[in-house]
Design a protein around this motif. Structure first.
Motif, PDB file in Angstrom:
ATOM      1  N   ASP A 190       0.818  -1.217   0.000  1.00 14.57           N
ATOM      2  CA  ASP A 190       0.000   0.000   0.000  1.00 14.57           C
ATOM      3  C   ASP A 190       0.852   1.267   0.000  1.00 14.57           C
ATOM      4  O   ASP A 190       0.325   2.365   0.158  1.00 14.57           O
ATOM      5  CB  ASP A 190      -0.932   0.017   1.209  1.00 14.57           C
ATOM      6  CG  ASP A 190      -0.196   0.013   2.540  1.00 14.57           C
ATOM      7  OD1 ASP A 190       0.948  -0.508   2.595  1.00 14.57           O
ATOM      8  OD2 ASP A 190      -0.749   0.513   3.542  1.00 14.57           O
ATOM      9  N   THR A 191       2.163   1.140  -0.208  1.00 13.33           N
ATOM     10  CA  THR A 191       3.032   2.319  -0.262  1.00 13.33           C
ATOM     11  C   THR A 191       2.615   3.204  -1.428  1.00 13.33           C
ATOM     12  O   THR A 191       2.512   2.743  -2.567  1.00 13.33           O
ATOM     13  CB  THR A 191       4.510   1.894  -0.411  1.00 13.33           C
ATOM     14  OG1 THR A 191       4.864   1.084   0.715  1.00 13.33           O
ATOM     15  CG2 THR A 191       5.414   3.109  -0.464  1.00 13.33           C
ATOM     16  N   ARG A 192       2.397   4.489  -1.137  1.00 13.22           N
ATOM     17  CA  ARG A 192       1.882   5.416  -2.141  1.00 13.22           C
ATOM     18  C   ARG A 192       2.954   6.328  -2.731  1.00 13.22           C
ATOM     19  O   ARG A 192       2.733   6.972  -3.758  1.00 13.22           O
ATOM     20  CB  ARG A 192       0.782   6.284  -1.516  1.00 13.22           C
ATOM     21  CG  ARG A 192      -0.415   5.484  -1.015  1.00 13.22           C
ATOM     22  CD  ARG A 192      -1.241   4.926  -2.153  1.00 13.22           C
ATOM     23  NE  ARG A 192      -1.806   5.990  -2.942  1.00 13.22           N
ATOM     24  CZ  ARG A 192      -2.982   6.587  -2.661  1.00 13.22           C
ATOM     25  NH1 ARG A 192      -3.671   6.220  -1.600  1.00 13.22           N
ATOM     26  NH2 ARG A 192      -3.443   7.547  -3.432  1.00 13.22           N
ATOM     27  N   LEU A 193       4.101   6.416  -2.059  1.00 10.83           N
ATOM     28  CA  LEU A 193       5.153   7.318  -2.526  1.00 10.83           C
ATOM     29  C   LEU A 193       6.496   6.857  -1.989  1.00 10.83           C
ATOM     30  O   LEU A 193       6.607   6.442  -0.835  1.00 10.83           O
ATOM     31  CB  LEU A 193       4.880   8.751  -2.033  1.00 10.83           C
ATOM     32  CG  LEU A 193       5.969   9.796  -2.311  1.00 10.83           C
ATOM     33  CD1 LEU A 193       6.127  10.041  -3.816  1.00 10.83           C
ATOM     34  CD2 LEU A 193       5.658  11.108  -1.593  1.00 10.83           C
ATOM     35  N   VAL A 194       7.525   6.933  -2.838  1.00 14.36           N
ATOM     36  CA  VAL A 194       8.913   6.761  -2.430  1.00 14.36           C
ATOM     37  C   VAL A 194       9.674   7.995  -2.893  1.00 14.36           C
ATOM     38  O   VAL A 194       9.585   8.382  -4.061  1.00 14.36           O
ATOM     39  CB  VAL A 194       9.552   5.499  -3.039  1.00 14.36           C
ATOM     40  CG1 VAL A 194      11.037   5.418  -2.674  1.00 14.36           C
ATOM     41  CG2 VAL A 194       8.822   4.242  -2.573  1.00 14.36           C
ATOM     42  N   SER A 195      10.398   8.634  -1.968  1.00 11.42           N
ATOM     43  CA  SER A 195      11.234   9.775  -2.339  1.00 11.42           C
ATOM     44  C   SER A 195      12.685   9.463  -1.994  1.00 11.42           C
ATOM     45  O   SER A 195      12.968   8.627  -1.136  1.00 11.42           O
ATOM     46  CB  SER A 195      10.786  11.059  -1.637  1.00 11.42           C
ATOM     47  OG  SER A 195      11.057  11.002  -0.246  1.00 11.42           O
ATOM     48  N   LEU A 196      13.599  10.155  -2.668  1.00  7.94           N
ATOM     49  CA  LEU A 196      15.028   9.889  -2.485  1.00  7.94           C
ATOM     50  C   LEU A 196      15.828  11.160  -2.722  1.00  7.94           C
ATOM     51  O   LEU A 196      15.628  11.849  -3.730  1.00  7.94           O
ATOM     52  CB  LEU A 196      15.469   8.804  -3.478  1.00  7.94           C
ATOM     53  CG  LEU A 196      16.969   8.508  -3.592  1.00  7.94           C
ATOM     54  CD1 LEU A 196      17.528   7.984  -2.281  1.00  7.94           C
ATOM     55  CD2 LEU A 196      17.225   7.514  -4.719  1.00  7.94           C
ATOM     56  N   THR A 197      16.716  11.477  -1.791  1.00  2.81           N
ATOM     57  CA  THR A 197      17.711  12.539  -1.977  1.00  2.81           C
ATOM     58  C   THR A 197      19.072  11.936  -1.665  1.00  2.81           C
ATOM     59  O   THR A 197      19.359  11.621  -0.506  1.00  2.81           O
ATOM     60  CB  THR A 197      17.461  13.735  -1.044  1.00  2.81           C
ATOM     61  OG1 THR A 197      16.158  14.271  -1.276  1.00  2.81           O
ATOM     62  CG2 THR A 197      18.490  14.831  -1.287  1.00  2.81           C
ATOM     63  N   VAL A 198      19.910  11.752  -2.669  1.00  2.00           N
ATOM     64  CA  VAL A 198      21.230  11.159  -2.462  1.00  2.00           C
ATOM     65  C   VAL A 198      22.141  11.569  -3.613  1.00  2.00           C
ATOM     66  O   VAL A 198      21.664  11.825  -4.719  1.00  2.00           O
ATOM     67  CB  VAL A 198      21.129   9.613  -2.348  1.00  2.00           C
ATOM     68  CG1 VAL A 198      20.830   8.961  -3.694  1.00  2.00           C
ATOM     69  CG2 VAL A 198      22.367   9.010  -1.700  1.00  2.00           C
ATOM     70  N   GLY A 199      23.440  11.635  -3.332  1.00  2.00           N
ATOM     71  CA  GLY A 199      24.405  11.949  -4.383  1.00  2.00           C
ATOM     72  C   GLY A 199      25.423  13.001  -3.989  1.00  2.00           C
ATOM     73  O   GLY A 199      26.576  12.934  -4.417  1.00  2.00           O
ATOM     74  N   ALA A 200      25.035  13.968  -3.177  1.00  2.00           N
ATOM     75  CA  ALA A 200      25.954  15.043  -2.818  1.00  2.00           C
ATOM     76  C   ALA A 200      27.164  14.522  -2.053  1.00  2.00           C
ATOM     77  O   ALA A 200      28.287  14.986  -2.250  1.00  2.00           O
ATOM     78  CB  ALA A 200      25.235  16.109  -1.996  1.00  2.00           C
TER      79      ALA A 200
END
Length: 285
Positions: free
Chosen positions: A141-151
């Motif tokens: 039922d997960t409705r959203l996955v967000s990701l901030t990575v790389g810096a």
């Protein structure tokens, strides 16, 4: 975020950004979990980290003391949040256990990192990606996955090359892109819903070199996101709009954490996280 050693959908016209910001600031809080689950992944920006210069050490003993754009978005959209982010995470350490991070599971020259000393928002062993894959398998039922990575990949490059990543910058971006593709590929093997990469902001929009570096990183994020049918929450443009009245200076605009000795840290304030949450709202709409 500018690259100083420390630790594809773009934002539309200003009217749309204002509309999204109004929606986020006026929407009533909803019961957690009413609209499903939200998995947030990434580094210190996603974690809501604050530096020790402005944070009592005791605060680090309870991860609930740190709230960033993911917590703001989840609260306002009634999503049950699992924030698995780790300060100092790199694309390599997210993908492979024991890989070099910039202060998550280990630090440059040390086996000690944030998660070996302090709790994260959620508890897990193994890599952050291992947790994410298991979470998505267990929670359809997960409705959203967000990701901030790389810096942090580029911070490490600065700290490990003789010319501070000047000549190595293209190669570092290429490796980052390969790692990020591995991360998104593993996520997509378990999850077909909205996947949003929250891009980085500049620390100073008046500095053309820094702006160029951040754009190069964000370009990689956008390219990989499109390859895996994801969207970009354009943190770069959102911070730029929010800094206009300060001449393009996010520090003066109150978007970055002010340091006692002057200047600002690289991490967002509560106001900065609201700006990133707005960009996320536009991309996830």
């Amino acid at each position: 975020m500018g690259f100083r050693s420390r630790t594809f959908r773009r934002i539309p016209a200003a009217a749309a950004v204002v509309l999204a910001l109004t929606s986020l600031t006026t929407a009533p809080a909803e019961a957690a979990g009413q609209h499903g689950r939200y998995l947030a992944l990434g580094d210190s920006v996603a974690f809501g980290y604050r530096p020790g210069a402005v944070t009592p050490r005791s605060d680090y003993l309870n991860a609930a003391n740190f709230r960033g754009y993911a917590e703001k978005y989840a609260s306002l959209r009634g999503l049950r949040l699992a924030n698995a982010s780790c300060p100092g995470e790199t694309t390599a350490s997210m993908l492979t256990a024991g890989a070099q991070s910039n202060g998550c599971e280990n630090s440059l020259g040390s086996p000690v990192g944030y998660r070996t000393s302090f709790p994260l928002h959620v508890r897990y062993s193994g890599t952050q990606l291992d947790y994410a894959v298991a979470y998505l398998r267990a929670h359809p039922d997960t409705r959203l996955v967000s990701l901030t990575v790389g810096a942090n990949d580029l911070f490490l490059c600065q700290n490990t090359t003789p010319d501070h990543c000047t000549s190595s910058f293209p190669a570092a971006l290429q490796q980052l892109e390969r790692n990020l593709a591995g991360v998104l590929g593993a996520l997509r093997a378990q999850y077909r819903g909205p996947l949003v990469l929250v891009s980085y902001y500049s620390l100073d929009y008046r500095d053309p070199v820094q702006v160029s570096q951040v754009k190069a990183l964000d370009s990689v994020l956008g390219r990989v996101a499109r390859r895996y049918h994801g969207a970009i929450a354009d943190g770069f443009t959102a911070f730029r709009w929010a800094s206009l009245r300060s001449g393009g200076d996010p520090c003066a605009a109150g978007l970055l954490i002010a340091l006692p000795g002057g200047g600002c840290d690289v991490h967002p304030t509560a106001a900065g996280h609201r700006v990133l949450a707005t960009a996320l709202a536009v991309a996830a709409h």
